[in-house]
Design an enzyme around this catalytic site. Structure first.
Site, PDB file in Angstrom:
ATOM      1  N   ASN A 131     -10.882   4.982  -6.143  1.00 17.74           N
ATOM      2  CA  ASN A 131     -12.070   4.349  -6.767  1.00 17.74           C
ATOM      3  C   ASN A 131     -13.376   4.763  -6.118  1.00 17.74           C
ATOM      4  OD1 ASN A 131     -11.234   2.905  -4.470  1.00 17.74           O
ATOM      5  ND2 ASN A 131     -12.261   1.064  -5.170  1.00 17.74           N
TER       6      ASN A 131
ATOM      7  N   GLU B 147     -12.341  -3.485   9.420  1.00  9.64           N
ATOM      8  CA  GLU B 147     -13.021  -2.281   9.859  1.00  9.64           C
ATOM      9  C   GLU B 147     -14.508  -2.548   9.711  1.00  9.64           C
ATOM     10  OE1 GLU B 147     -11.303   1.382   8.265  1.00  9.64           O
ATOM     11  OE2 GLU B 147      -9.268   0.623   8.619  1.00  9.64           O
TER      12      GLU B 147
HETATM   13  O1  TXE Z   1      -3.477   2.574  -5.364  1.00 12.79           O
HETATM   14  P1  TXE Z   1      -2.278   2.998  -4.486  1.00 12.79           P
HETATM   15  P2  TXE Z   1      -3.865   3.208  -6.698  1.00 12.79           P
HETATM   16  C1  TXE Z   1      -5.516  -1.425  -6.469  1.00 12.79           C
HETATM   17  C2  TXE Z   1      -5.817  -1.601  -7.914  1.00 12.79           C
HETATM   18  C3  TXE Z   1      -5.122  -0.439  -8.537  1.00 12.79           C
HETATM   19  C4  TXE Z   1      -3.885  -0.386  -7.696  1.00 12.79           C
HETATM   20  C5  TXE Z   1      -3.254   0.955  -7.748  1.00 12.79           C
HETATM   21  O2  TXE Z   1      -5.201  -2.791  -8.358  1.00 12.79           O
HETATM   22  O3  TXE Z   1      -4.767  -0.698  -9.883  1.00 12.79           O
HETATM   23  O4  TXE Z   1      -4.342  -0.641  -6.367  1.00 12.79           O
HETATM   24  O5  TXE Z   1      -4.276   1.934  -7.458  1.00 12.79           O
HETATM   25  C6  TXE Z   1      -1.217   6.416  -1.551  1.00 12.79           C
HETATM   26  N1  TXE Z   1       3.017   5.300   1.134  1.00 12.79           N
HETATM   27  N2  TXE Z   1      -6.552  -0.717  -5.762  1.00 12.79           N
HETATM   28  O6  TXE Z   1      -2.749   3.822  -7.477  1.00 12.79           O
HETATM   29  O7  TXE Z   1      -1.079   3.352  -5.259  1.00 12.79           O
HETATM   30  C7  TXE Z   1      -1.788   6.976  -2.825  1.00 12.79           C
HETATM   31  O8  TXE Z   1      -1.416   8.332  -2.985  1.00 12.79           O
HETATM   32  C8  TXE Z   1       1.821   5.781   1.546  1.00 12.79           C
HETATM   33  C9  TXE Z   1      -7.391  -1.462  -4.872  1.00 12.79           C
HETATM   34  O9  TXE Z   1      -4.968   4.127  -6.277  1.00 12.79           O
HETATM   35  O10 TXE Z   1      -2.201   1.910  -3.531  1.00 12.79           O
HETATM   36  C10 TXE Z   1      -3.279   6.838  -2.581  1.00 12.79           C
HETATM   37  O11 TXE Z   1      -3.740   7.886  -1.782  1.00 12.79           O
HETATM   38  N3  TXE Z   1       0.784   6.042   0.716  1.00 12.79           N
HETATM   39  C11 TXE Z   1      -7.992  -0.557  -3.836  1.00 12.79           C
HETATM   40  C12 TXE Z   1      -3.356   5.523  -1.824  1.00 12.79           C
HETATM   41  O12 TXE Z   1      -2.057   5.297  -1.283  1.00 12.79           O
HETATM   42  C13 TXE Z   1       0.972   5.788  -0.592  1.00 12.79           C
HETATM   43  C14 TXE Z   1      -8.594   0.676  -4.436  1.00 12.79           C
HETATM   44  C15 TXE Z   1      -3.705   4.337  -2.731  1.00 12.79           C
HETATM   45  O13 TXE Z   1      -2.802   4.363  -3.795  1.00 12.79           O
HETATM   46  C16 TXE Z   1       2.196   5.289  -1.104  1.00 12.79           C
HETATM   47  C17 TXE Z   1      -7.665   1.318  -5.291  1.00 12.79           C
HETATM   48  C18 TXE Z   1       3.243   5.048  -0.170  1.00 12.79           C
HETATM   49  N4  TXE Z   1       4.425   4.581  -0.566  1.00 12.79           N
HETATM   50  C19 TXE Z   1      -6.647   0.622  -5.938  1.00 12.79           C
HETATM   51  N5  TXE Z   1       2.054   5.146  -2.462  1.00 12.79           N
HETATM   52  C20 TXE Z   1      -9.089  -1.192  -3.011  1.00 12.79           C
HETATM   53  N6  TXE Z   1      -8.701  -2.080  -2.120  1.00 12.79           N
HETATM   54  O14 TXE Z   1     -10.230  -0.833  -3.172  1.00 12.79           O
HETATM   55  C21 TXE Z   1       0.807   5.532  -2.769  1.00 12.79           C
HETATM   56  N7  TXE Z   1       0.152   5.929  -1.663  1.00 12.79           N
END
Ligand code: TXE
Length: 478
Positions: free
Chosen positions: A149, A458
């Protein structure tokens, strides 16, 4: 269309198994790059590169490392327009937003931490017969995993303090938005940063992210992403006793009191709800409005939202969601909200746009009323341009609604009575609350949440503490 590479030990490196993902512009659907579909083998090589560089990098005086941060900040500032354009192309967000938020903050993150360390007092604790001196040593190799994001904004927020404190880092950006991480790789290479200090490995979370979490030589993991992924990251890191910082999802309340200045509050609440198409963990996705002003507030707020332009990220207030798949997830919540008794007052539909944006992942901002505060659509994170409206009679009821969610990240309160605002803010179970503002950021303050919004903080010295290990030395005269 570009094919980008990993940056490992100062070298542009292809994925060992030669596989690539396509990267698309979500506003047009066009393919804009190919990125490595790296595997655990690539992570292993990157961690080895970081381990090789770390002793020398960690031995530098922190003041010297701060100078490196300043030069990276200057290089990012010089490429600010390019960052904004790239970030917009990769995420679908408006270019203006990418310039004002993503590009500006990415450079500032490096500038801020370089300055911070220069102002930090020594950590000394005097006893009558001894002096305690706290020395902060690097953790060693840190794994930085970031979401789609705010790609460079969040990556730089982690890289800057991590390398400042003498660590070398292996970064795993989201495969959906790799381009500005690649630009950071170009910047550190061109700046002459010693090879291996910053390594960037592109790929999926399951293959690369997980391998990074589980690598025995990685002593700290800083993760920002979804709560469910955060759970698996924690499960992987815990048995290895790694330092862990998790910044996860949110379902934040915007509380509008009857005495709020609506001229300021309506734009403020709309910005909190729909910035970055609602794809910010801090977004105010639940809008709680005191009953006494409900009939005045709701029509004015809906009119304001309807007037927001959506389409070409080069000129509109709202751009595309990050992917077609994510748009489907958000749309499913608009359907669910109606099944749960909600009424859509505006938005929630796909806008009709001219080519090339007719194939983009656009969704009109939705305002939904009539939902029970404990309904799924009012308590689960949607992470899109959807806000649910809830009336309240008094502050206790507002707090009961605000706190009735598994998350605890952020929130905002709008009132002319600052004492009342502070009282309500203290009553919200969350990590951060803004009063009469939102996302007004002093980078020194603790940033993070509680409950299912994460673990740890952080920001400012909290980042410096996370990315270092304190050793206390107690000195007594012989
Ligand atoms: O997040 P992911 P995504 C929330 C929001 C969104 C949901 C999924 O609800 O719909 O999370 O978003 C890596 N071990 N937020 O798909 O899957 C992945 O490759 C290690 C809130 O982006 O959590 C990416 O680089 N790493 C959030 C990162 O984790 C893993 C902002 C985030 O991916 C992994 C974005 C694993 N098993 C989404 N699986 C905020 N707090 O701002 C995935 N990744």
């Amino acid at each position: 269309m570009r094919r980008i590479a990993n940056l490992i030990a100062g070298k542009w490196t292809a994925p060992q198994d030669g596989k690539y993902f396509d990267d698309h512009n979500p506003a047009t659907g066009e393919k804009i790059a190919e990125i490595p579909s790296s595997t655990a083998a690539d992570i292993k090589t990157a961690v080895a590169g970081a381990q090789m560089a770390q002793p020398e990098w960690g031995a530098l005086p922190v003041e010297e490392r701060a100078v490196w941060l300043d030069s990276i900040a200057s290089a990012l500032e010089a490429r600010s327009d390019e960052i904004a354009e790239l970030e917009s192309r990769d995420t679908g967000k408006p270019v203006a937003l990418a310039r004002a938020v993503d590009a500006a903050r990415s450079a500032l993150n490096f500038r801020f931490f370089a300055e911070l360390v220069r102002e930090l007092p020594d950590e000394l604790y005097k006893m009558k017969d001894a002096l305690n001196v706290v020395v902060r040593k690097p953790v060693g190799v840190a794994g930085l995993i970031t979401p789609w994001n705010l790609p460079l904004y969040l990556l730089s927020w982690k890289v800057a303090p991590a390398i400042l404190m003498g660590n070398c880092v292996v970064c795993k950006p989201s495969r959906l938005t790799p381009l500005t991480a690649n630009l950071l790789a170009e910047v550190v290479t061109e700046a002459g940063l010693p090879p291996g200090v910053v390594n960037i490995v592109h790929g999926s979370g399951s293959k690369c992210g997980q391998a990074l979490v589980e690598h025995p030589a990685v002593g700290a993991i800083s993760f920002t992403g979804g709560t469910s992924t955060g759970r698996s990251v924690a499960a992987g890191a815990a048995p290895l006793f790694k330092k862990l910082s998790l910044e996860l999802g949110g379902k934040n309340a915007t509380i509008v009191c009857g005495d709020a200045d609506l001229e300021k509050t309506i734009p403020g609440a709309a910005r909190a709800a729909f910035m970055n198409q609602g794809q910010v963990c801090l977004c105010g996705s639940r809008l709680l409005v005191e009953r006494s002003i409900w009939d005045e507030f709701v029509p004015r707020f809906v009119a304001y939202v309807k007037a927001m332009s959506i389409g070409d990220p080069a000129s509109c207030d709202l751009g595309a969601l990050v992917s077609q798949e994510h748009r489907k997830k958000v749309e499913s919540y608009v359907v669910l909200a109606q099944e749960e008794g909600g009424t859509v007052l505006c938005g929630g539909e796909r806008p009709t746009l001219e080519p090339p944006f007719d194939s983009g992942a656009f969704l009109e901002p939705a305002v939904i009323e009539g939902l029970a505060p404990d309904s799924r659509s009012a308590t689960e994170e949607i992470f899109g341009p959807v806000v649910t409206l809830h009336p309240f009679e008094n502050d206790d009821e507002a707090l009961a609604i605000a706190n009735n969610t598994e998350y605890g990240l952020a929130g905002s309160v709008w009132t002319r009575d600052l004492e009342r605002g502070r009282r309500i803010a203290e009553g919200i179970d969350t990590g951060m609350v803004w009063v009469n503002c939102w996302l007004h950021r002093d980078l020194r303050v603790p940033f993070g949440g509680i409950k299912n919004s994460g673990v740890g903080r952080e920001g400012g010295r909290y980042s410096l503490e996370f990315f270092s290990e304190p050793t206390n030395i107690c000195l007594m005269e012989a």
